[in-house]
Design a protein around this motif. Structure first.
Motif, PDB file in Angstrom:
ATOM      1  N   LYS A 160      12.501  11.205  -0.805  1.00  0.00           N
ATOM      2  CA  LYS A 160      12.915  12.460  -0.274  1.00  0.00           C
ATOM      3  C   LYS A 160      12.657  13.135   1.117  1.00  0.00           C
ATOM      4  CE  LYS A 160      12.491  14.248  -5.186  1.00  0.00           C
ATOM      5  NZ  LYS A 160      11.734  15.012  -5.959  1.00  0.00           N
ATOM      6  N   THR A 161      11.436  12.596   1.598  1.00  0.00           N
ATOM      7  CA  THR A 161      10.978  13.498   2.509  1.00  0.00           C
ATOM      8  C   THR A 161      11.846  13.333   3.995  1.00  0.00           C
ATOM      9  OG1 THR A 161       9.239  13.894   4.098  1.00  0.00           O
ATOM     10  CG2 THR A 161       9.486  11.696   3.622  1.00  0.00           C
ATOM     11  N   ASP A 162      12.055  14.236   4.708  1.00  0.00           N
ATOM     12  CA  ASP A 162      12.918  14.287   5.839  1.00  0.00           C
ATOM     13  C   ASP A 162      11.707  13.903   7.251  1.00  0.00           C
ATOM     14  OD1 ASP A 162      11.717  16.667   6.099  1.00  0.00           O
ATOM     15  OD2 ASP A 162      13.805  17.818   6.443  1.00  0.00           O
ATOM     16  N   TRP A 163      10.638  13.536   6.844  1.00  0.00           N
ATOM     17  CA  TRP A 163       9.604  13.283   7.857  1.00  0.00           C
ATOM     18  C   TRP A 163      10.322  11.764   8.325  1.00  0.00           C
ATOM     19  CZ3 TRP A 163       4.063  14.434   5.736  1.00  0.00           C
ATOM     20  CH2 TRP A 163       3.814  15.777   5.682  1.00  0.00           C
ATOM     21  N   LYS A 164      10.357  11.817   9.821  1.00  0.00           N
ATOM     22  CA  LYS A 164      10.459  10.296  10.069  1.00  0.00           C
ATOM     23  C   LYS A 164       9.278   9.795  10.111  1.00  0.00           C
ATOM     24  CE  LYS A 164      15.045  11.258  10.449  1.00  0.00           C
ATOM     25  NZ  LYS A 164      15.204  11.338   9.115  1.00  0.00           N
ATOM     26  N   LEU A 165       9.161   8.583   9.932  1.00  0.00           N
ATOM     27  CA  LEU A 165       8.074   7.538   9.950  1.00  0.00           C
ATOM     28  C   LEU A 165       6.495   8.180   9.824  1.00  0.00           C
ATOM     29  CD1 LEU A 165       9.093   5.759  13.545  1.00  0.00           C
ATOM     30  CD2 LEU A 165       8.964   4.771  11.228  1.00  0.00           C
ATOM     31  N   PRO A 166       6.428   8.697   8.563  1.00  0.00           N
ATOM     32  CA  PRO A 166       5.211   9.061   8.415  1.00  0.00           C
ATOM     33  C   PRO A 166       4.141   8.237   8.419  1.00  0.00           C
ATOM     34  CG  PRO A 166       6.377   9.058   6.338  1.00  0.00           C
ATOM     35  CD  PRO A 166       7.283   8.566   7.342  1.00  0.00           C
ATOM     36  N   ARG A 167       2.749   8.361   8.349  1.00  0.00           N
ATOM     37  CA  ARG A 167       1.829   7.404   8.323  1.00  0.00           C
ATOM     38  C   ARG A 167       1.094   7.820   6.997  1.00  0.00           C
ATOM     39  NH1 ARG A 167       4.245   5.528  11.740  1.00  0.00           N
ATOM     40  NH2 ARG A 167       3.703   4.973  13.878  1.00  0.00           N
ATOM     41  N   ILE A 168       0.521   6.696   6.193  1.00  0.00           N
ATOM     42  CA  ILE A 168       0.079   6.730   5.111  1.00  0.00           C
ATOM     43  C   ILE A 168      -1.556   6.384   5.223  1.00  0.00           C
ATOM     44  CG2 ILE A 168      -0.204   6.069   2.541  1.00  0.00           C
ATOM     45  CD1 ILE A 168       2.616   5.577   2.496  1.00  0.00           C
ATOM     46  N   TYR A 169      -2.281   7.241   4.544  1.00  0.00           N
ATOM     47  CA  TYR A 169      -3.929   6.818   4.652  1.00  0.00           C
ATOM     48  C   TYR A 169      -4.488   6.989   3.384  1.00  0.00           C
ATOM     49  CZ  TYR A 169      -2.841   8.037   9.599  1.00  0.00           C
ATOM     50  OH  TYR A 169      -2.411   8.176  10.615  1.00  0.00           O
ATOM     51  N   ALA A 170      -4.883   6.098   2.806  1.00  0.00           N
ATOM     52  CA  ALA A 170      -5.254   5.717   1.326  1.00  0.00           C
ATOM     53  C   ALA A 170      -6.620   5.291   1.010  1.00  0.00           C
ATOM     54  CB  ALA A 170      -4.318   5.096   0.618  1.00  0.00           C
ATOM     55  N   CYS A 171      -7.275   5.790  -0.027  1.00  0.00           N
ATOM     56  CA  CYS A 171      -8.625   5.029  -0.635  1.00  0.00           C
ATOM     57  C   CYS A 171      -8.675   5.559  -2.165  1.00  0.00           C
ATOM     58  CB  CYS A 171      -9.659   5.865   0.098  1.00  0.00           C
ATOM     59  SG  CYS A 171     -11.215   5.236  -0.198  1.00  0.00           S
ATOM     60  N   GLY A 172      -8.995   4.492  -2.842  1.00  0.00           N
ATOM     61  CA  GLY A 172      -9.115   4.796  -4.314  1.00  0.00           C
ATOM     62  C   GLY A 172      -9.437   3.388  -4.845  1.00  0.00           C
ATOM     63  N   PRO A 173      -9.290   3.243  -6.079  1.00  0.00           N
ATOM     64  CA  PRO A 173      -9.268   1.957  -6.828  1.00  0.00           C
ATOM     65  C   PRO A 173      -8.574   0.909  -6.221  1.00  0.00           C
ATOM     66  CG  PRO A 173      -9.057   3.827  -8.339  1.00  0.00           C
ATOM     67  CD  PRO A 173      -8.849   4.531  -7.126  1.00  0.00           C
ATOM     68  N   HIS A 174      -8.975  -0.402  -6.351  1.00  0.00           N
ATOM     69  CA  HIS A 174      -8.219  -1.343  -5.770  1.00  0.00           C
ATOM     70  C   HIS A 174      -6.863  -1.299  -6.400  1.00  0.00           C
ATOM     71  CE1 HIS A 174      -6.994  -5.531  -5.290  1.00  0.00           C
ATOM     72  NE2 HIS A 174      -7.747  -5.692  -4.174  1.00  0.00           N
ATOM     73  N   GLY A 175      -6.465  -1.315  -7.572  1.00  0.00           N
ATOM     74  CA  GLY A 175      -5.168  -1.038  -8.311  1.00  0.00           C
ATOM     75  C   GLY A 175      -4.142  -0.208  -7.462  1.00  0.00           C
ATOM     76  N   MET A 176      -4.830   1.088  -7.217  1.00  0.00           N
ATOM     77  CA  MET A 176      -4.148   2.184  -6.680  1.00  0.00           C
ATOM     78  C   MET A 176      -3.670   1.726  -5.217  1.00  0.00           C
ATOM     79  SD  MET A 176      -5.236   5.984  -5.574  1.00  0.00           S
ATOM     80  CE  MET A 176      -4.948   5.725  -3.755  1.00  0.00           C
ATOM     81  N   LEU A 177      -4.699   0.972  -4.554  1.00  0.00           N
ATOM     82  CA  LEU A 177      -4.553   0.799  -3.217  1.00  0.00           C
ATOM     83  C   LEU A 177      -3.270  -0.288  -3.206  1.00  0.00           C
ATOM     84  CD1 LEU A 177      -8.085   1.012  -1.429  1.00  0.00           C
ATOM     85  CD2 LEU A 177      -6.184   2.503  -1.763  1.00  0.00           C
ATOM     86  N   ALA A 178      -3.409  -1.171  -4.052  1.00  0.00           N
ATOM     87  CA  ALA A 178      -2.307  -2.298  -4.157  1.00  0.00           C
ATOM     88  C   ALA A 178      -1.032  -1.773  -4.476  1.00  0.00           C
ATOM     89  CB  ALA A 178      -2.586  -3.229  -5.259  1.00  0.00           C
ATOM     90  N   ALA A 179      -0.901  -0.605  -5.155  1.00  0.00           N
ATOM     91  CA  ALA A 179       0.275   0.084  -5.377  1.00  0.00           C
ATOM     92  C   ALA A 179       0.606   0.955  -4.061  1.00  0.00           C
ATOM     93  CB  ALA A 179      -0.002   0.758  -6.729  1.00  0.00           C
ATOM     94  N   VAL A 180      -0.152   1.496  -3.469  1.00  0.00           N
ATOM     95  CA  VAL A 180       0.344   2.081  -2.405  1.00  0.00           C
ATOM     96  C   VAL A 180       0.746   1.205  -1.307  1.00  0.00           C
ATOM     97  CG1 VAL A 180      -0.674   3.382  -0.411  1.00  0.00           C
ATOM     98  CG2 VAL A 180      -1.462   4.006  -2.686  1.00  0.00           C
ATOM     99  N   ALA A 181      -0.044  -0.006  -1.257  1.00  0.00           N
ATOM    100  CA  ALA A 181       0.507  -1.111  -0.261  1.00  0.00           C
ATOM    101  C   ALA A 181       2.105  -1.523  -0.481  1.00  0.00           C
ATOM    102  CB  ALA A 181      -0.436  -2.061  -0.206  1.00  0.00           C
ATOM    103  N   GLN A 182       2.370  -1.765  -1.789  1.00  0.00           N
ATOM    104  CA  GLN A 182       3.657  -1.911  -2.061  1.00  0.00           C
ATOM    105  C   GLN A 182       4.783  -1.004  -1.779  1.00  0.00           C
ATOM    106  OE1 GLN A 182       4.816  -5.205  -3.372  1.00  0.00           O
ATOM    107  NE2 GLN A 182       6.581  -4.158  -2.797  1.00  0.00           N
ATOM    108  N   ILE A 183       4.541   0.329  -2.155  1.00  0.00           N
ATOM    109  CA  ILE A 183       5.090   1.468  -1.727  1.00  0.00           C
ATOM    110  C   ILE A 183       5.411   1.365  -0.270  1.00  0.00           C
ATOM    111  CG2 ILE A 183       5.759   4.027  -2.035  1.00  0.00           C
ATOM    112  CD1 ILE A 183       3.882   3.791  -4.630  1.00  0.00           C
TER     113      ILE A 183
END
Ligand SMILES: Cc1cc2nc3c(=O)[nH]c(=O)nc-3n(C[C@H](O)[C@H](O)[C@H](O)COP(=O)(O)OP(=O)(O)OC[C@H]3O[C@@H](n4cnc5c(N)ncnc54)[C@H](O)[C@@H]3O)c2cc1C
Length: 294
Positions: free
Chosen positions: A213-236
């Motif tokens: 939904k966001t109209d932000w152009k080219l955001p950056r993601i920074y993540a930390c958490g359990p391995h499965g969550m990080l794998a899901a973040v990487a896929q998204i």
């Protein structure tokens, strides 16, 4: 400052050779300090989560977002290895660590009273790289993983970078850092596994929704958490082509690049995978460099 084997490992292992300790000393960056200090406060801030504060002037001076310290009771806990924790905040000459009780080490840490003696080595590891970015930031933390993003949140806000916080927890009583992020002016979206507060489901559901939904152009993601969550973040992040940095929290032994206990598989190019050390090559990696399915 000399790094003594007994300090480094608490009760030193007879198998640990002095050459290994020499290698560890040589591996240390010049801005890494091994400080004997004391607990200034150590309070339960959420169910099974504590905030520990101690005086570490040199570490406070050099700490950068995403870096960590390696901690041991200097009076000895009977445990062999130190435990790694990200530097949560820096306040003058003091640092804090926000940690979850997982096993024996963190349980004993949580029982340390004010004045108890601590040995703190740091700052360690490579920080988040925000030097060349002015793009809006999405911070996404799962459980105690949010602890790795707080110094980053401060740095992004100081640079005037629009920042959104996504915080996931098992349930309401384990929710962390929301007021600290909001105090910086960051809008926070919450997800809990049981729906006791915020979105009922994974924090990654919110990430996918927002990126759609966001109209932000080219955001950056920074993540930390359990391995499965990080794998899901990487896929998204890959689906939406958003550059993403993740802080890995693999189990760790020496934290100096010697024992290789914390390695994770990293893609060097299309044909080559290499094991890299979370303690020295990380803990921050580009999400699309990590081989998540290993
Ligand atoms: C660079 C880095 C930064 C970290 N920062 C923080 C932080 O800021 N806050 C925080 O709460 N935690 C953080 N951690 C995780 C923290 O170090 C571990 O939870 C802690 O060392 C566990 O020690 P313990 O003695 O309590 O548990 P142990 O007795 O060592 O382990 C108990 C159980 O948990 C499992 N376990 C332990 N550590 C991990 C791990 N890292 N990954 C997966 N399973 C594990 C073990 O297999 C075992 O079953 C960080 C880890 C790293 C590598």
């Amino acid at each position: 400052m000399a790094l003594h084997a007994a300090n480094f490992y608490g009760n030193i292992s007879p198998e640990l050779q002095m050459e290994d300790v020499d290698t560890m000393q040589k591996t240390r960056s010049p801005n890494t300090y091994d400080i004997q200090t004391a607990v200034l406060s150590n309070e339960e801030v959420a169910e099974a989560h504590y905030l520990l504060r101690c005086e570490c002037p040199q570490i406070a001076q050099h700490a950068r977002p995403g870096q960590f310290v390696h901690v041991m009771s200097s009076t000895g806990t009977g445990l062999l290895l130190r435990r790694p924790f990200t530097i949560y905040t820096v306040e003058g000459t003091q640092i804090t660590m926000l940690y979850q009780i997982i096993g024996e080490g963190t349980k004993r840490l949580s029982e340390m009273p004010i004045g108890a003696s601590l040995q703190v080595l740091g700052p360690l590891g490579n920080p988040f790289d925000i030097a060349s970015t002015s793009e809006p930031a999405i911070l996404i933390g799962g459980g105690a993983g949010i602890a790795s993003l707080m110094l980053l949140a401060v740095a992004l806000c100081e640079r005037g970078i629009p920042t959104l916080g996504l915080v996931g927890a098992q349930h309401r009583a384990r929710l962390l850092s929301v007021t600290d992020l909001e105090a910086l002016g960051i809008a926070v979206h919450i997800a809990t596994d049981d729906g006791s507060i915020g979105h009922h489901g994974f924090v990654t559901d919110i990430l996918r929704d927002i990126l759609g939904k966001t109209d932000w152009k080219l955001p950056r993601i920074y993540a930390c958490g359990p391995h499965g969550m990080l794998a899901a973040v990487a896929q998204i992040a890959a689906d939406f082509e958003v550059p993403t940095q993740v802080a890995m929290e693999n189990r760790m032994g020496c934290a100096m690049g010697v024992c290789l206990g914390c390695v994770c598989p990293v893609r060097i190019d299309a044909n080559q995978i290499e094991y890299q050390r979370v303690c020295t090559e990380g803990p921050v990696f580009n999400a699309n460099d990590i081989v998540w399915e290993f």
